[in-house]
Design a protein around this motif. Structure first.
Motif, PDB file in Angstrom:
ATOM      1  N   VAL A 339      -6.505   0.759  -9.023  1.00  0.00           N
ATOM      2  CA  VAL A 339      -6.694   0.049 -10.234  1.00  0.00           C
ATOM      3  C   VAL A 339      -8.249  -0.366 -10.345  1.00  0.00           C
ATOM      4  CG1 VAL A 339      -5.960  -2.398 -10.935  1.00  0.00           C
ATOM      5  CG2 VAL A 339      -4.125  -0.927  -9.973  1.00  0.00           C
ATOM      6  N   GLY A 340      -8.658  -0.926  -9.256  1.00  0.00           N
ATOM      7  CA  GLY A 340     -10.027  -1.094  -9.386  1.00  0.00           C
ATOM      8  C   GLY A 340     -11.070  -0.157  -9.661  1.00  0.00           C
ATOM      9  N   ALA A 341     -10.741   0.914  -9.309  1.00  0.00           N
ATOM     10  CA  ALA A 341     -11.443   2.491  -9.661  1.00  0.00           C
ATOM     11  C   ALA A 341     -11.514   2.529 -11.220  1.00  0.00           C
ATOM     12  CB  ALA A 341     -11.049   3.463  -8.807  1.00  0.00           C
ATOM     13  N   GLY A 342     -10.129   2.492 -11.559  1.00  0.00           N
ATOM     14  CA  GLY A 342      -9.889   2.518 -13.154  1.00  0.00           C
ATOM     15  C   GLY A 342     -10.474   1.764 -13.801  1.00  0.00           C
ATOM     16  N   ASN A 343     -10.711   0.367 -13.620  1.00  0.00           N
ATOM     17  CA  ASN A 343     -11.580  -0.440 -14.356  1.00  0.00           C
ATOM     18  C   ASN A 343     -12.878  -0.110 -14.457  1.00  0.00           C
ATOM     19  OD1 ASN A 343      -9.215  -2.180 -14.700  1.00  0.00           O
ATOM     20  ND2 ASN A 343      -9.636  -3.635 -13.070  1.00  0.00           N
ATOM     21  N   LEU A 344     -13.343   0.320 -13.319  1.00  0.00           N
ATOM     22  CA  LEU A 344     -14.904   0.938 -12.877  1.00  0.00           C
ATOM     23  C   LEU A 344     -15.091   1.952 -13.749  1.00  0.00           C
ATOM     24  CD1 LEU A 344     -17.419   0.181 -11.598  1.00  0.00           C
ATOM     25  CD2 LEU A 344     -16.750   1.604  -9.782  1.00  0.00           C
ATOM     26  N   ALA A 345     -14.141   2.885 -13.920  1.00  0.00           N
ATOM     27  CA  ALA A 345     -14.237   4.110 -14.575  1.00  0.00           C
ATOM     28  C   ALA A 345     -14.278   4.147 -16.015  1.00  0.00           C
ATOM     29  CB  ALA A 345     -13.321   5.129 -14.291  1.00  0.00           C
ATOM     30  N   ALA A 346     -13.223   2.895 -16.521  1.00  0.00           N
ATOM     31  CA  ALA A 346     -13.229   2.728 -17.981  1.00  0.00           C
ATOM     32  C   ALA A 346     -14.762   1.917 -18.527  1.00  0.00           C
ATOM     33  CB  ALA A 346     -12.170   1.779 -18.296  1.00  0.00           C
ATOM     34  N   LEU A 347     -15.046   1.134 -17.675  1.00  0.00           N
ATOM     35  CA  LEU A 347     -16.443   0.419 -18.057  1.00  0.00           C
ATOM     36  C   LEU A 347     -17.613   1.187 -17.898  1.00  0.00           C
ATOM     37  CD1 LEU A 347     -17.618  -2.391 -18.194  1.00  0.00           C
ATOM     38  CD2 LEU A 347     -18.056  -2.663 -16.121  1.00  0.00           C
ATOM     39  N   LEU A 348     -17.958   2.335 -17.199  1.00  0.00           N
ATOM     40  CA  LEU A 348     -19.096   2.717 -16.827  1.00  0.00           C
ATOM     41  C   LEU A 348     -18.754   4.308 -17.349  1.00  0.00           C
ATOM     42  CD1 LEU A 348     -20.332   1.372 -13.355  1.00  0.00           C
ATOM     43  CD2 LEU A 348     -21.022   0.652 -15.777  1.00  0.00           C
ATOM     44  N   ASP A 349     -17.791   4.724 -17.573  1.00  0.00           N
ATOM     45  CA  ASP A 349     -17.571   6.090 -17.802  1.00  0.00           C
ATOM     46  C   ASP A 349     -18.202   7.183 -16.905  1.00  0.00           C
ATOM     47  OD1 ASP A 349     -16.364   8.353 -19.370  1.00  0.00           O
ATOM     48  OD2 ASP A 349     -18.227   8.108 -20.839  1.00  0.00           O
ATOM     49  N   VAL A 350     -17.945   6.836 -15.649  1.00  0.00           N
ATOM     50  CA  VAL A 350     -18.404   7.809 -14.653  1.00  0.00           C
ATOM     51  C   VAL A 350     -17.700   9.293 -14.610  1.00  0.00           C
ATOM     52  CG1 VAL A 350     -19.297   6.056 -13.216  1.00  0.00           C
ATOM     53  CG2 VAL A 350     -17.007   6.846 -12.913  1.00  0.00           C
ATOM     54  N   ASP A 351     -18.371  10.219 -14.154  1.00  0.00           N
ATOM     55  CA  ASP A 351     -17.836  11.573 -13.862  1.00  0.00           C
ATOM     56  C   ASP A 351     -17.016  11.576 -12.907  1.00  0.00           C
ATOM     57  OD1 ASP A 351     -19.653  12.230 -16.115  1.00  0.00           O
ATOM     58  OD2 ASP A 351     -21.478  12.435 -14.650  1.00  0.00           O
ATOM     59  N   LEU A 352     -17.225  10.831 -11.798  1.00  0.00           N
ATOM     60  CA  LEU A 352     -16.636  11.087 -10.388  1.00  0.00           C
ATOM     61  C   LEU A 352     -16.479   9.756  -9.508  1.00  0.00           C
ATOM     62  CD1 LEU A 352     -15.674  13.479  -8.215  1.00  0.00           C
ATOM     63  CD2 LEU A 352     -18.272  13.596  -7.791  1.00  0.00           C
ATOM     64  N   VAL A 353     -15.287   9.823  -8.820  1.00  0.00           N
ATOM     65  CA  VAL A 353     -15.269   9.027  -8.053  1.00  0.00           C
ATOM     66  C   VAL A 353     -14.947   9.516  -6.680  1.00  0.00           C
ATOM     67  CG1 VAL A 353     -13.397   7.026  -7.274  1.00  0.00           C
ATOM     68  CG2 VAL A 353     -13.981   7.115  -9.380  1.00  0.00           C
ATOM     69  N   LEU A 354     -15.938   8.831  -5.614  1.00  0.00           N
ATOM     70  CA  LEU A 354     -16.018   9.383  -4.355  1.00  0.00           C
ATOM     71  C   LEU A 354     -15.517   8.357  -3.306  1.00  0.00           C
ATOM     72  CD1 LEU A 354     -19.556  11.166  -4.607  1.00  0.00           C
ATOM     73  CD2 LEU A 354     -17.056  12.389  -3.948  1.00  0.00           C
ATOM     74  N   LEU A 355     -14.847   8.341  -2.292  1.00  0.00           N
ATOM     75  CA  LEU A 355     -14.216   7.609  -1.447  1.00  0.00           C
ATOM     76  C   LEU A 355     -14.945   7.689  -0.070  1.00  0.00           C
ATOM     77  CD1 LEU A 355     -10.448   7.724  -2.404  1.00  0.00           C
ATOM     78  CD2 LEU A 355     -12.176   6.472  -3.511  1.00  0.00           C
ATOM     79  N   GLY A 356     -15.243   6.446   0.522  1.00  0.00           N
ATOM     80  CA  GLY A 356     -15.628   6.800   1.879  1.00  0.00           C
ATOM     81  C   GLY A 356     -15.307   5.438   2.578  1.00  0.00           C
ATOM     82  N   GLY A 357     -15.794   5.198   4.065  1.00  0.00           N
ATOM     83  CA  GLY A 357     -15.464   4.373   5.003  1.00  0.00           C
ATOM     84  C   GLY A 357     -14.452   4.473   5.805  1.00  0.00           C
ATOM     85  N   ARG A 358     -14.563   3.688   7.072  1.00  0.00           N
ATOM     86  CA  ARG A 358     -13.590   4.264   8.006  1.00  0.00           C
ATOM     87  C   ARG A 358     -12.057   4.165   7.668  1.00  0.00           C
ATOM     88  NH1 ARG A 358     -14.583  -1.002  12.100  1.00  0.00           N
ATOM     89  NH2 ARG A 358     -16.635  -0.716  11.657  1.00  0.00           N
ATOM     90  N   THR A 359     -11.692   3.271   6.762  1.00  0.00           N
ATOM     91  CA  THR A 359     -10.171   3.222   6.433  1.00  0.00           C
ATOM     92  C   THR A 359      -9.806   4.220   5.751  1.00  0.00           C
ATOM     93  OG1 THR A 359     -10.416   0.742   6.585  1.00  0.00           O
ATOM     94  CG2 THR A 359      -8.421   1.750   5.333  1.00  0.00           C
ATOM     95  N   VAL A 360     -10.701   4.660   4.925  1.00  0.00           N
ATOM     96  CA  VAL A 360     -10.475   6.153   3.850  1.00  0.00           C
ATOM     97  C   VAL A 360     -10.569   7.236   4.937  1.00  0.00           C
ATOM     98  CG1 VAL A 360     -11.014   7.752   2.438  1.00  0.00           C
ATOM     99  CG2 VAL A 360     -11.351   5.121   1.933  1.00  0.00           C
ATOM    100  N   ALA A 361     -11.383   7.119   5.961  1.00  0.00           N
ATOM    101  CA  ALA A 361     -11.617   8.295   6.890  1.00  0.00           C
ATOM    102  C   ALA A 361     -10.415   8.604   7.848  1.00  0.00           C
ATOM    103  CB  ALA A 361     -12.816   8.355   7.741  1.00  0.00           C
ATOM    104  N   ALA A 362      -9.441   7.370   8.124  1.00  0.00           N
ATOM    105  CA  ALA A 362      -8.442   7.399   8.811  1.00  0.00           C
ATOM    106  C   ALA A 362      -7.278   8.033   8.033  1.00  0.00           C
ATOM    107  CB  ALA A 362      -8.111   6.067   9.396  1.00  0.00           C
TER     108      ALA A 362
END
Length: 414
Positions: A339-362
């Motif tokens: 949901v947060g990524a969707g808000n960000l993508a709609a606001l900035l029209d980015v080409d890509l969303v990349l995920l990181g951090g230890r919680t994602v890595a797990a």
């Protein structure tokens, strides 16, 4: 095939460091194959004489060397030059709320040594600064003998070794290259001021949770640790280590590392670990905002009556994600992150969303699947193509090292 990009250089003594950075960057991107002086002149728009002077200085300082000869269309074969990766090193530190990871990288950004230990930002600035200084010093010449660096205080509580690379040669700081690139925040002298580091140490990049003032290296109210508000981390560490220090948010450092590694266009890096934040790259450049506070992604409110957040609000994306993770509901956490990524993508029209951090890595597949599902639903409703989602390669500490290396190679967003 598309013609190589030409980088505009300026033949003025006042901009020698700028032109040297252009040449260094082309040497870096050429890799082991190398590049000829003629190609350097064509790509930078500098005169062949200017390129010859710059490359002679770089060779004298051990930063460039011959990589063989290449056949030419006429005349004698051209000598090609390459960067000497081991001629200089930078340290990148990811100072998280409960863990420190530090890496020593060469001029190509390759990790040659690494240290990791448990920390607690709540124990006070003096103790944390001492820990950082000790780990950095170990990476740059004051650790165990033989180039071996230990992981300390890891998840299992034990130690394991990581083999460091050769110390290599570096500028002694007295030659032209040593002085001129330093103006851009890059190659420095022997690091003897303050007794901090070895001669090939270019500086230290520190990445930690925000908010903070990147321009001045001053921390603000780090979420969960308000006692750090106003602490001049850059100034204190520079005085302690005797080398340049750059301070930035962990998410910005990671985003910079991704951009340097070749991630093109505009993208958002979302980091979920002990907190949640975003690093934004717009048009190939890290976007920090006027007050360097951009990317406080985790503190957008998406549920007015939601759980309290450490920032003082309720229903922040960060609080909802961390609550879901604590319950073991990773699918729910991924949906909230989506949901947060969707808000960000709609606001900035980015080409890509990349995920990181230890919680994602797990649980990388779980988070990619959940975030992509939310973005896909939004795209279908809008009749648009969904923004792709994938796990980011590399780490925050590697990106922190690029805060130091970036200016050496002409990046202005380091």
């Amino acid at each position: 095939m598309q013609a190589p990009r030409t980088i505009e250089g300026v033949n003025l003594l006042a901009l020698r460091s700028h032109n040297t950075a252009l040449v260094l960057d082309l040497l870096r991107t050429a890799g082991t194959d190398g590049i000829s002086r003629l190609e350097l002149a064509e790509r930078t728009a500098l005169t062949p004489q200017a390129v010859s002077k710059i490359t002679a200085r770089l060779r004298a300082d051990g930063l460039a060397t011959e990589a063989g000869r290449r056949a030419s269309t006429g005349g004698k074969p051209r000598t090609v030059l390459r960067l000497v990766p081991e001629a200089g090193h930078a340290v990148g530190v990811h100072l998280d709320r409960d863990e420190l990871r530090a890496v020593r990288v060469d001029l190509m950004g390759a990790v040659v040594a690494e240290r990791r230990r448990a920390v607690d930002l709540g124990v006070g600035a003096d103790a944390v600064v001492e820990t950082v200084a000790r780990e950095v010093g170990a990476l740059l010449g004051h650790g165990p003998a033989g180039g071996e660096v230990a992981f300390e205080g890891g998840p299992a509580g034990g130690e394991m070794a990581f083999e460091g690379g050769p110390a290599g040669r570096g500028s002694n700081g007295s030659g032209p290259a040593g002085s001129e690139v330093a103006a851009g925040g890059g190659l420095v002298g022997d690091g003897s001021a303050g007794g901090g580091v070895a001669g090939d140490g270019l500086g230290v990049g520190i990445a930690l949770p925000g908010p903070l003032d990147h321009a001045h290296g001053v921390l603000h109210r780090v979420t969960g640790f308000p006692e750090w508000d106003g602490f001049p981390l850059r100034e204190v560490l520079e005085r302690r280590l005797g080398v340049p220090v750059v301070v930035d948010k962990d998410t910005n450092a990671a985003a910079l590392g991704l951009a340097v590694a070749g991630e093109a266009g505009s993208f958002a890096y979302l980091h979920l670990g002990t907190g949640l934040g975003a690093g934004l790259v717009i048009g190939g450049t890290v976007h920090r905002g006027t007050r360097t506070g951009a990317g406080e992604f985790g503190h957008q409110v998406v549920q007015l009556d939601g759980p309290p957040c450490g920032c003082g609000n309720r229903g922040c994306v960060e609080a909802l994600c961390l609550d879901a993770v604590a319950r073991g509901d990773l699918a729910g956490a991924a949906r909230v992150l989506g949901v947060g990524a969707g808000n960000l993508a709609a606001l900035l029209d980015v080409d890509l969303v990349l995920l990181g951090g230890r919680t994602v890595a797990a649980a990388p597949e779980e988070f990619v699947r959940g975030v992509a599902a939310v973005l896909g639903e939004r795209a279908r409703r809008a009749g648009e193509e969904a923004v792709p989602v994938r796990v980011a390669p590399g780490g925050v500490a590697e990106g922190a090292a690029q805060l130091v290396l970036g200016p050496v190679f002409g990046r202005t967003d380091g």
